[in-house]
Structure formats: structure tokens, C-alpha cells
Design a protein around this motif. Structure first.
Motif, PDB file in Angstrom:
ATOM      1  N   ILE A 188      -9.883  -9.316   1.235  1.00 26.32           N
ATOM      2  CA  ILE A 188      -9.472 -10.422   0.224  1.00 26.32           C
ATOM      3  C   ILE A 188      -9.041  -9.920  -1.069  1.00 26.32           C
ATOM      4  O   ILE A 188      -9.789  -9.164  -1.743  1.00 26.32           O
ATOM      5  CB  ILE A 188     -10.612 -11.536   0.044  1.00 26.32           C
ATOM      6  N   PRO A 189      -7.571 -10.427  -1.403  1.00 27.31           N
ATOM      7  CA  PRO A 189      -7.218 -10.054  -2.622  1.00 27.31           C
ATOM      8  C   PRO A 189      -7.995 -11.030  -3.723  1.00 27.31           C
ATOM      9  O   PRO A 189      -7.989 -12.317  -3.387  1.00 27.31           O
ATOM     10  CB  PRO A 189      -5.599 -10.298  -2.470  1.00 27.31           C
ATOM     11  N   VAL A 190      -8.234 -10.654  -4.688  1.00 25.18           N
ATOM     12  CA  VAL A 190      -9.052 -11.604  -5.770  1.00 25.18           C
ATOM     13  C   VAL A 190      -8.589 -11.560  -7.093  1.00 25.18           C
ATOM     14  O   VAL A 190      -8.151 -10.318  -7.663  1.00 25.18           O
ATOM     15  CB  VAL A 190     -10.668 -11.516  -5.798  1.00 25.18           C
ATOM     16  N   LEU A 191      -8.256 -12.665  -7.717  1.00 25.07           N
ATOM     17  CA  LEU A 191      -8.072 -12.879  -9.074  1.00 25.07           C
ATOM     18  C   LEU A 191      -8.847 -14.043  -9.731  1.00 25.07           C
ATOM     19  O   LEU A 191      -8.251 -15.153  -9.240  1.00 25.07           O
ATOM     20  CB  LEU A 191      -6.393 -12.749  -9.395  1.00 25.07           C
ATOM     21  N   ASN A 192      -9.884 -13.897 -10.431  1.00 23.82           N
ATOM     22  CA  ASN A 192     -10.576 -14.870 -11.101  1.00 23.82           C
ATOM     23  C   ASN A 192     -10.914 -16.232 -10.128  1.00 23.82           C
ATOM     24  O   ASN A 192     -10.647 -17.180 -10.028  1.00 23.82           O
ATOM     25  CB  ASN A 192      -9.567 -15.688 -12.164  1.00 23.82           C
ATOM     26  N   GLY A 235      -7.789  -7.714 -11.787  1.00 29.08           N
ATOM     27  CA  GLY A 235      -8.300  -7.960 -13.048  1.00 29.08           C
ATOM     28  C   GLY A 235      -9.034  -9.284 -13.446  1.00 29.08           C
ATOM     29  O   GLY A 235      -8.651  -9.831 -14.358  1.00 29.08           O
ATOM     30  N   SER A 236      -9.985  -9.844 -12.792  1.00 36.31           N
ATOM     31  CA  SER A 236     -10.721 -10.851 -12.711  1.00 36.31           C
ATOM     32  C   SER A 236     -11.614 -10.929 -14.136  1.00 36.31           C
ATOM     33  O   SER A 236     -12.283  -9.773 -14.407  1.00 36.31           O
ATOM     34  CB  SER A 236     -11.777 -11.010 -11.497  1.00 36.31           C
ATOM     35  N   SER A 237     -11.618 -11.723 -14.750  1.00 35.29           N
ATOM     36  CA  SER A 237     -12.743 -12.062 -16.042  1.00 35.29           C
ATOM     37  C   SER A 237     -13.486 -12.935 -15.808  1.00 35.29           C
ATOM     38  O   SER A 237     -14.289 -13.403 -16.635  1.00 35.29           O
ATOM     39  CB  SER A 237     -11.734 -12.333 -17.285  1.00 35.29           C
ATOM     40  N   ASP A 238     -13.635 -13.424 -14.699  1.00 31.91           N
ATOM     41  CA  ASP A 238     -14.835 -14.477 -14.452  1.00 31.91           C
ATOM     42  C   ASP A 238     -15.954 -14.298 -13.526  1.00 31.91           C
ATOM     43  O   ASP A 238     -16.578 -15.297 -13.209  1.00 31.91           O
ATOM     44  CB  ASP A 238     -14.036 -15.880 -13.802  1.00 31.91           C
ATOM     45  N   GLY A 239     -15.989 -13.011 -13.412  1.00 35.43           N
ATOM     46  CA  GLY A 239     -17.113 -12.464 -12.767  1.00 35.43           C
ATOM     47  C   GLY A 239     -17.019 -12.461 -11.239  1.00 35.43           C
ATOM     48  O   GLY A 239     -17.810 -11.989 -10.509  1.00 35.43           O
ATOM     49  N   SER A 240     -16.074 -12.691 -10.810  1.00 35.56           N
ATOM     50  CA  SER A 240     -15.548 -12.333  -9.388  1.00 35.56           C
ATOM     51  C   SER A 240     -15.944 -11.082  -8.824  1.00 35.56           C
ATOM     52  O   SER A 240     -16.516 -10.907  -7.748  1.00 35.56           O
ATOM     53  CB  SER A 240     -14.096 -12.633  -9.105  1.00 35.56           C
ATOM     54  N   ARG A 241     -15.734 -10.036  -9.644  1.00 35.24           N
ATOM     55  CA  ARG A 241     -15.962  -8.604  -9.238  1.00 35.24           C
ATOM     56  C   ARG A 241     -17.630  -8.473  -8.685  1.00 35.24           C
ATOM     57  O   ARG A 241     -17.857  -7.889  -7.799  1.00 35.24           O
ATOM     58  CB  ARG A 241     -15.795  -7.878 -10.514  1.00 35.24           C
ATOM     59  N   ASP A 286     -10.127  -1.791  -7.629  1.00 30.97           N
ATOM     60  CA  ASP A 286      -9.452  -2.592  -8.765  1.00 30.97           C
ATOM     61  C   ASP A 286      -8.122  -1.974  -8.652  1.00 30.97           C
ATOM     62  O   ASP A 286      -7.907  -1.010  -8.738  1.00 30.97           O
ATOM     63  CB  ASP A 286     -10.271  -2.156  -9.994  1.00 30.97           C
ATOM     64  N   ILE A 287      -7.328  -2.868  -9.412  1.00 23.90           N
ATOM     65  CA  ILE A 287      -5.828  -2.584  -9.549  1.00 23.90           C
ATOM     66  C   ILE A 287      -5.329  -3.439 -10.701  1.00 23.90           C
ATOM     67  O   ILE A 287      -5.968  -4.671 -10.942  1.00 23.90           O
ATOM     68  CB  ILE A 287      -4.817  -3.108  -8.570  1.00 23.90           C
ATOM     69  N   PRO A 288      -4.506  -2.809 -11.533  1.00 19.85           N
ATOM     70  CA  PRO A 288      -4.037  -3.775 -12.823  1.00 19.85           C
ATOM     71  C   PRO A 288      -3.412  -4.733 -12.375  1.00 19.85           C
ATOM     72  O   PRO A 288      -2.767  -4.844 -11.223  1.00 19.85           O
ATOM     73  CB  PRO A 288      -2.857  -2.518 -13.313  1.00 19.85           C
ATOM     74  N   ARG A 289      -3.275  -5.788 -12.911  1.00 19.01           N
ATOM     75  CA  ARG A 289      -2.690  -7.356 -12.813  1.00 19.01           C
ATOM     76  C   ARG A 289      -1.205  -6.912 -12.360  1.00 19.01           C
ATOM     77  O   ARG A 289      -0.618  -7.651 -11.611  1.00 19.01           O
ATOM     78  CB  ARG A 289      -3.014  -8.264 -13.840  1.00 19.01           C
ATOM     79  N   SER A 290      -0.562  -6.218 -13.091  1.00 17.31           N
ATOM     80  CA  SER A 290       0.968  -5.722 -13.274  1.00 17.31           C
ATOM     81  C   SER A 290       1.111  -5.246 -11.904  1.00 17.31           C
ATOM     82  O   SER A 290       2.170  -5.362 -11.337  1.00 17.31           O
ATOM     83  CB  SER A 290       1.400  -4.571 -14.134  1.00 17.31           C
ATOM     84  N   GLU A 291       0.111  -4.555 -11.187  1.00 11.83           N
ATOM     85  CA  GLU A 291       0.407  -4.046  -9.700  1.00 11.83           C
ATOM     86  C   GLU A 291       0.429  -4.914  -8.499  1.00 11.83           C
ATOM     87  O   GLU A 291       0.719  -4.634  -7.373  1.00 11.83           O
ATOM     88  CB  GLU A 291      -0.388  -2.890  -9.601  1.00 11.83           C
ATOM     89  N   THR A 299      -0.065  -5.733  -2.044  1.00 10.63           N
ATOM     90  CA  THR A 299      -1.677  -5.781  -2.272  1.00 10.63           C
ATOM     91  C   THR A 299      -2.265  -5.624  -0.721  1.00 10.63           C
ATOM     92  O   THR A 299      -3.363  -5.133  -0.570  1.00 10.63           O
ATOM     93  CB  THR A 299      -2.150  -6.849  -3.272  1.00 10.63           C
ATOM     94  N   ARG A 300      -1.690  -6.566  -0.042  1.00 16.90           N
ATOM     95  CA  ARG A 300      -2.056  -6.682   1.452  1.00 16.90           C
ATOM     96  C   ARG A 300      -2.018  -5.327   2.192  1.00 16.90           C
ATOM     97  O   ARG A 300      -2.632  -4.939   2.813  1.00 16.90           O
ATOM     98  CB  ARG A 300      -1.632  -7.984   2.054  1.00 16.90           C
ATOM     99  N   ASN A 301      -0.688  -4.493   1.794  1.00 15.96           N
ATOM    100  CA  ASN A 301      -0.658  -3.417   2.574  1.00 15.96           C
ATOM    101  C   ASN A 301      -1.594  -2.379   1.924  1.00 15.96           C
ATOM    102  O   ASN A 301      -2.244  -1.600   2.814  1.00 15.96           O
ATOM    103  CB  ASN A 301       0.669  -2.874   2.012  1.00 15.96           C
ATOM    104  N   LEU A 302      -2.095  -2.568   0.756  1.00 10.34           N
ATOM    105  CA  LEU A 302      -2.945  -1.612   0.040  1.00 10.34           C
ATOM    106  C   LEU A 302      -4.254  -1.881   0.834  1.00 10.34           C
ATOM    107  O   LEU A 302      -5.172  -1.079   1.379  1.00 10.34           O
ATOM    108  CB  LEU A 302      -3.260  -1.867  -1.177  1.00 10.34           C
TER     109      LEU A 302
END
Lengths: 732, 93
Positions: A9-13, A42-48, A60-65, A71-74
Motif C-alpha cells: 500500500i502506498p500511503v500518504l496521510n 511523508g505522512s503527518s497524520d499518524g499513518s506510519r 519511507d520516501i520523500p514526497r517529491s519522489e 512508487t508501485r515499482n518500488l
């Protein structure tokens, strides 16, 4: 135990649903090791923290990446599983068999690269979204059955794919699983959006299969305010344009129709759930607004390339300003198909290979008595002599108590009329048959004997079911109709198919037996003695020569006939020429009357008036010659086995010439000069054709068919090559 | 087959052959009837497809007002009745 499986799962907030999603994943019942893998940008809502609490591996990856494809290849690289199931951070598996269902899809075939499941609207989602999801996922297996999708690379399959690519290419990584080996060959592309649609397209075009599994269900839906919906659809349709080249038609009428159609679908969906009256009207008004926004988003989104970047950023819900079309190399959707013909007229030949035995179903021994015969005929024109012979013999069989059906074979799609209309034409312009006529071979149900009447018809007939016997009705040596070409090869191929043959005349039967080792019987072509009545010398115009000038048929050697007449014309005055039989203009070095295509009655009058008739045959002899003979017209034909086997020696019933202008001029000259001899020959010729009635031809054909049925051949396995060892029956 | 009194073997064989021939003729007739029916069904299907193509064409749809007008002019009471029925049905929905 099978290899491990990873849920990625790719996650952001994504904290709102992530706990629920991960809980549902941990509750899955699978027979293999389960890994949960998260890439957090780069979640900031406690997802991590939620992910870690559920034992997920978090990378973790920077949001810019972040990019949808990259990201799914990664995730694929980091995953340990042979199969990797992708979920969106807000897609919750509906039950504990979700993952097992996805994995089951891979067991269906070795070439399955991806499995996807349906999305269900979350409770409280608007009726438009719920209805749309139900409709969308009903496209595969009615939404209830497992459905395997592969690209059919046949012409009709490619045409269908280009007409409706989404049916095959759709893949949503909100809820799907990928096979690692397939992904290694076809990875995600680094595209900003619709990476899953592009992957689906590339997998399908690379020859992989895709599976829809109705049990792999997730809860997943988005509801937005109206403006955000527009922006969301702008993003979606821009993505579809970038990766699939899709363009929503810019037509107010079409847009109105689309909205009306979608509203109709919503109305049915709501009524099925008991919504009526004002509640229904209110809901439909909301539907109208939503679908109008959707269509507008689609129109603008698929034309995003025409907008300046700042406008794209403004219209995009994800704030993306770019437009990056991605071209799949050598894609069937992008190729120039202006000359692609899915209805290629020779497709039936291509499909007939590799060579295979004639399909026969001999069944138990057949008692004697009335037989059933299915005739496969090519498209005809009024006046076609070959078709006249076929239909006469159909009628002859009917008069003997047998039953026939006629099936048109029209690979060029020339004929648009119904079977009933075609039958009327046969009855009016050829023979009053009883047989029903089928416009095509569709639904062919078999008969005691099926008869191919032209080389092309022999190709489909070979594989048609329900026939005790299959016969090739050969009116001429058709490979000779063509110069060295694909058609000449294919016409010859028919002789290798193992048909039993009934030919017009003994020359052809002998050729089929000797050169091709085929079992061949023959019939003598009859003549319509009522139309072609005998006329004596007193009715004839001295010096008038009637010549069969059918330019369309090369084997009639019309130019040779004209050369002979040119020589004759030079030699003697008083010769007049009447040419007939062609729709096109004749070119010849003599003054003449070009009569074109004429009715049998008009031809009969010409034959009774002329002093000499010329019909030249380079292959099988022509029935036109017999009609001239019936009318008492002395005939000049070409010398050769093909003619002599039927007409005997020169002077018996026709004057036979060498294939040179001088010899033809000599032969015509002899008949014009010696009218006594010409008249005697004409009288013998009349007796000759009187013996050859259509009744006799019908008897000969009937006997051949009954004999074939009385001696079934059994298995045809491996009996494809010509065999001189096959029995050669030397009777008609 | 039961033996018939007074009939010799040749006569019985002849009768059996005749019966067999009739059965074969009947079989062929039935086949022909089925073929005729099948051909008619195929034609009907073909006509249906052709009709659907025509009715879905833009030209056909564009001609709807003219066709309605033609109907109304030909039989005004009937056209009014049809209109009323349609409206009633719409309202009931």
C-alpha cells in the motif's frame, strides 16, 4: 505451500481508514506467508505509526519522489512475495477471503499476470457513485462470475479491442494483485496518473491474461463537492487520454444522450432499491448535475493538451499542471489502422490451416431412399452459367424426392439480401427450386451430403459438422483460372482436402483421378432443348458468324477467336460477325455487331440465324457450344483432350481447330464453304445434345451421391495427400 | 416384425423395403421443413438487426418529428389519444 504473498500500500496521510484496512488484511485467510508492506511518502497524520502497529514493513520516501507508477515499482522491488496485492490506503477488503480470491485468479492459467476485484461504495456514498460502481464491475462476468480477459489477436478480435479497449485494459490498483514474473517483463511506467490502466493495456498487448474475481471485493469510494468532482474527473480523463489516447467526443447531443443514459441507469438502480416519488425525482436531479459534471470533466480532461499549464493545475484536484502522453511501443491502439481490414476476404483460407482432415460423421449405415443435400454456393449474378447448372441439378434432385438446402458463402460480404430474397431471385431468374436459401453458413446443421460448388466453398465446408459425406462439385479446373498466384495455390489446395468429386464431363473426372488421385464421377451437362430449338439451313444467313466473346472469362480465349476472325475477314468478303456474352466492350480487328449479354431466347434466335458458331475452351468445354449445337448451328471449338473427350474427333459434332488464328479461320471457312457437310455435322450435333438432357445429368449426379453414401469412407485420418492408390471409378 | 399370414418372405421383404423408403422420405421431408424454419428464423434475425441499425442511425432519429407530424396529420384523434396515454404513463411513473 506456495510462495509468500505481499499486500502493498502506498500511503500518504491515510489515517482515516488505514487502521480498518490493515486490520482487514491481517484477518485474511490464506495458505501462505503474508507480508504487509507500506511505502509512506511523508505522512503527518499518524499513518506510519498505525502501519507499524499492524506489523507492516514501512519504507519511507520523500514526497517529491512519489509517483503512482514509480512508487508501485518500488513496492514490487521491496516485496518478498511471488504475488503482490495492491490496495489503496482507503480500500478495505470486504471479507477474509479477499486475498485468497485474488490468488485463486492466478491458478486459472499460467499466463495470468494480474487479478482484480470489484469496488463497493462505502456506506453513505451517493447513489450515483454506488450505481456507477455496480454497473462498471458488471462489465466482467456480469459482476458475479470469474472472467478471464485476453487479447484475441485475430482480425475481428483486434477490431473489437480497438472499438472498446477498456473492456480488456481496465485494471485498478486500488484492488488488484500482480504476478512478479509478469511484472519483471512489464513493469509500471513512470507516468503521473492512470498507471494501472497503462499497465493493464501493456500486459494485455504483451499477451498476458487478466482475471476479474467477483469475490475479491473491497469497500472504496470517494464523494466530493460538485467542483471537486469536476476536478477529479478532469484528472481521471486526462490520465486516460495520456495512457490510452481516449478522447471524449465533443458533441452536445452526445453529451446530452450520455447524461440521459446515466440518469436512466441511476433511476433503475434507485427503483430497484425502492426509491419512488419525490425522493426519486430529487435523487435524479442530483444525478443529472453529477453526470453533467462528469461528462464536462471528461470532455475537458481528454483535451487537457489544449490548455495552458496553469489552467491544468487549476482544474486538477491533485494540482498537476503537466500533460504527458505515453506511447506504448507498437501498440495496437496507436498503430495506423487505416488499411486494416478485419473482414479480410481471404480470412477463411488463412483459418483453414494447418491442413486437417475432412470432418465427416458417417454414422450407422444409411438405408437407401430420399437423401438430404446441403449446397454451398458462391455469390451469383443473374445469367451465371455455373449457377444455372447448380440450380438445375438442385431441382433435378428435388424432382427425384430428395431434399436440398442452399447456403450462400460470401466472404467479401457483397450480398445484403435475406435468404428469402435470394431464393426468389433463383426461382425467377434461374430455376424454380423448392430448397430454402440461407444467407450465410451461420447455424449450418448438416445433411446426408454437403456439396462444395466452387473452390472457395470447399474451405469452410471441410470443417462443417453433421455431414455423412462431403462432395466437391467441380465444373472446371479452377486453379487454371488464375495466373500463378495465391488464388491458384488455394484453388489447388482444395484437391488435397480429400473430397469425393462429381465433375462436369469426363475430361475433368479423369484429370482429378490421374493427377490428384481423387475419387471422381461425372455428369454430362444438359441443354435446354425447349429454348434452343433446331433450325435447318434454310433459316440461316450466309456468312454470319456468332462468336462467344465473354472477355471476362480468360479460358474462352476471346482474343484468339478474334484473331482467327481477323484472318478470315482478310481472306474472304461477305463474312459478318455477331459477338455476344460480355458486359465490356470487345476489341477486335474486324467490323462486327457487339450484342453484349443477351437472354437465352435472344441467343437462341441468333444461333438459328447464324451459319457458324465459335466457342473456344482452354479448360473444360463450354455449355454454350452445346446450346449452339441444339439450335443446329455448326460449331468451331479448339482441338484438345478437354474438348475431344466429349465432342469426339473434328467433324463428328464440331469442327476442331488448332489454337492459331489461321487454323480457326480455316475451320470457319470450311464450314461456310461446305454447307452440306456443315448441315450433316449440325444434325449429328443435335442428336448428341438430345442425349445429354438435364434429366440424364440429374440421374448421373443422383447415382454418384447415392453410391458415395452407400460406401462410407470411415476415418480420414492422415489421408490428406493425393493418393494414386484411391479407387478410381471409371463410370459417369 | 411379426409374421403376416399368407405373405411370403419376398412379399414381406418388399413391404419392409417400401416402409423403409417411406420412412426415409419422411425423414427428408422433416429435414427440409426444419431447414425452411431455420432459414426463416435466420432471415427474421437478420431483418431485426437491420431494423435496429436503421433505427439507431442519426438520420432516422432526425426524422422523428416528421414521422410524428405525418402520423398526426393522417389520423389526428388517434395521435391525440396516443399522446394522452403517453403523458398519463409518464405522470404515473
Amino acid at each position: 505451500m506456495a510462495g509468500a504473498v505481499t499486500v502493498a500500500i502506498p500511503v500518504l496521510n491515510g489515517a482515516r481508514y488505514l487502521d480498518e484496512v490493515l486490520g482487514a488484511i491481517r484477518g485474511q485467510t490464506v495458505d501462505r506467508e503474508l507480508e504487509i508492506l507500506i511505502v509512506d511518502s511523508g505522512s503527518s497524520d499518524g499513518s506510519r505509526e498505525i502501519a507499524q502497529r499492524h506489523g507492516a514493513h514501512v519504507h519511507d520516501i520523500p514526497r517529491s519522489e512519489f509517483s503512482h507508477g514509480g512508487t508501485r515499482n518500488l513496492l514490487m522491488q521491496l516485496a518478498s512475495g511471488d504475488h503482490v496485492a495492491f490496495l489503496a490506503q482507503d480500500a478495505t477488503p470486504v471479507h477474509e477471503r479477499w486475498l485468497a480470491a485474488l490468488l485463486e485468479g492466478f491458478d486459472l492459467a499460467d499466463d495470468v499476470a494480474a487479478v482484480f476485484g470489484p469496488h463497493e461504495a462505502r456506506p453513505g456514498a451517493s447513489h450515483m457513485i454506488a450505481s456507477e460502481m455496480d454497473r462498471h464491475f458488471a462489465s466482467w462476468g456480469d459482476g458475479r462470475e470469474i472472467d478471464v480477459q485476453r487479447l484475441d489477436r485475430s482480425p475481428s478480435g483486434i477490431a473489437a479491442y480497438r472499438r472498446l479497449p477498456g473492456q480488456l485494459t481496465f485494471l485498478s490498483d486500488v484492488n488488484c494483485a500482480l504476478d512478479r514474473r509478469a511484472w519483471e517483463q512489464v513493469p509500471y511506467r513512470e507516468v503521473p496518473y492512470a498507471e494501472d490502466q497503462l499497465l493493464g493495456r501493456e500486459l494485455i498487448e504483451a499477451g498476458y491474461a487478466k482475471v476479474f474475481h467477483p469475490e475479491a471485493r473491497v469497500l472504496h469510494s470517494h464523494d466530493y463537492p460538485a467542483l471537486d468532482f469536476f476536478r477529479r474527473y478532469f484528472d481521471e480523463f486526462r490520465g486516460l487520454r495520456e495512457v490510452l489516447g481516449f478522447r471524449q467526443p465533443l458533441s452536445p447531443a452526445r453529451a446530452a444522450r450520455d447524461v440521459r443514459g446515466l440518469m436512466g441507469a441511476d433511476r433503475r438502480w434507485l427503483r430497484a432499491r425502492g426509491v419512488r416519488g419525490t425522493a426519486l425525482v430529487r435523487a435524479l436531479l442530483t444525478s443529472a448535475r453529477h453526470h453533467a459534471i462528469r461528462v464536462a470533466g471528461a470532455i475537458v480532461g481528454t483535451r487537457a493538451d489544449r490548455l495552458p499549464a496553469p489552467a491544468r493545475r487549476l482544474l486538477s484536484l491533485e494540482g498537476r499542471a503537466s500533460f504527458d502522453p505515453y506511447e506504448v511501443p507498437a501498440s495496437l491502439l496507436d498503430m495506423d489502422m487505416s488499411s486494416f481490414e478485419p473482414d479480410w476476404q481471404w480470412e477463411f483460407v488463412r483459418r483453414a490451416y494447418p491442413r486437417r482432415p475432412l470432418l465427416l460423421e458417417p454414422g450407422p449405415p444409411r438405408p437407401p431412399g430420399a437423401l438430404t443435400a446441403a449446397w454451398l454456393v458462391p455469390v451469383w449474378e443473374i445469367g451465371s452459367g455455373g449457377h444455372m447448372t447448380i440450380f438445375r441439378l438442385v431441382r433435378e434432385l428435388e424432382l427425384r424426392g430428395h431434399r436440398c438446402s442452399i447456403h450462400l458463402f460470401d466472404p467479401e460480404g457483397k450480398e445484403d439480401r435475406t435468404g428469402a430474397e435470394l431464393r426468389e431471385e433463383i426461382r425467377e431468374h434461374f430455376v424454380a427450386i423448392e430448397a430454402p436459401v440461407f444467407h450465410s453458413l451461420e447455424g449450418f446443421s448438416g445433411a446426408d451430403v454437403a456439396i462444395a460448388t466452387e473452390w472457395r466453398t470447399a474451405f469452410p465446408l471441410r470443417d462443417l459438422p453433421g455431414c455423412r459425406e462431403k462432395v466437391h462439385f467441380v465444373q472446371d479446373d479452377e486453379p487454371q483460372f488464375y495466373p500463378s498466384s495465391a488464388q491458384s495455390l488455394w484453388a489447388e489446395e482444395v484437391y488435397r482436402m480429400g473430397y469425393r468429386c462429381v465433375s462436369y464431363g469426363p475430361w475433368l473426372a479423369e484429370m482429378l483421378r490421374e493427377r490428384w488421385g481423387l475419387e471422381a464421377r461425372w455428369f454430362d451437362g444438359g441443354t435446354d432443348l425447349e429454348t434452343y430449338r433446331f433450325a435447318g439451313e434454310e433459316e440461316r444467313e450466309p456468312g454470319l458468324v456468332a462468336v462467344y466473346g465473354r472477355m471476362e472469362t480468360g479460358r474462352r480465349a476471346v482474343q484468339l477467336a478474334m484473331a482467327g476472325l481477323g484472318t478470315l475477314f482478310e481472306r474472304r468478303p461477305g463474312v459478318r460477325v455477331a459477338a455476344f456474352g460480355t458486359k465490356y466492350g470487345l476489341q477486335a480487328p474486324i467490323p462486327r455487331e457487339d450484342l453484349g449479354v443477351r437472354s437465352p431466347q435472344e441467343l437462341s434466335a441468333l444461333y438459328r440465324r447464324a451459319s457458324v458458331g465459335i466457342v473456344l475452351s482452354l479448360t473444360n468445354h463450354s455449355l454454350v457450344g452445346q446450346e449452339m449445337m441444339a439450335s443446329g448451328l455448326p460449331v468451331v471449338e479448339l482441338q484438345g483432350d478437354n474438348v475431344a473427350q466429349v465432342l469426339g474427333a473434328s467433324g463428328d459434332v464440331a469442327e476442331l481447330a488448332e489454337p492459331t488464328p489461321d487454323s480457326i479461320a480455316d475451320a470457319v471457312g470450311r464450314l461456310l464453304d461446305d454447307r452440306e457437310r456443315a448441315s450433316a455435322m449440325a444434325a449429328r450435333a443435335r442428336s448428341f445434345v438430345e442425349e445429354r438432357s438435364w434429366t440424364r445429368a440429374g440421374d448421373q449426379l443422383e447415382q454418384a451421391l447415392l453410391d458415395f453414401l452407400a460406401s462410407p469412407r470411415g476415418s480420414q485420418d492422415g489421408d490428406l495427400a493425393p493418393s494414386s492408390a484411391r479407387s478410381a471409378i471409371s463410370r459417369p | 416384425m411379426s409374421a403376416e399370414p399368407g405373405a411370403g418372405p419376398e412379399e414381406r421383404a418388399e413391404r419392409a423395403e417400401r416402409a423403409l423408403e417411406e420412412a426415409m422420405a419422411d425423414r427428408a421431408r422433416t429435414w427440409a421443413e426444419l431447414q425452411r424454419r431455420e432459414a426463416a428464423l435466420r432471415d427474421a434475425e437478420r431483418m431485426r438487426r437491420r431494423l435496429a441499425e436503421i433505427e439507431s442511425s442519426a438520420w432516422w432519429r432526425a426524422g422523428l418529428p416528421l414521422r410524428l407530424l405525418q402520423k398526426a396529420l393522417r389520423d389526428p384523434p388517434r395521435a391525440l389519444y396516443a399522446l394522452a396515454t403517453r403523458l398519463e404513463r409518464l405522470l404515473k411513473r
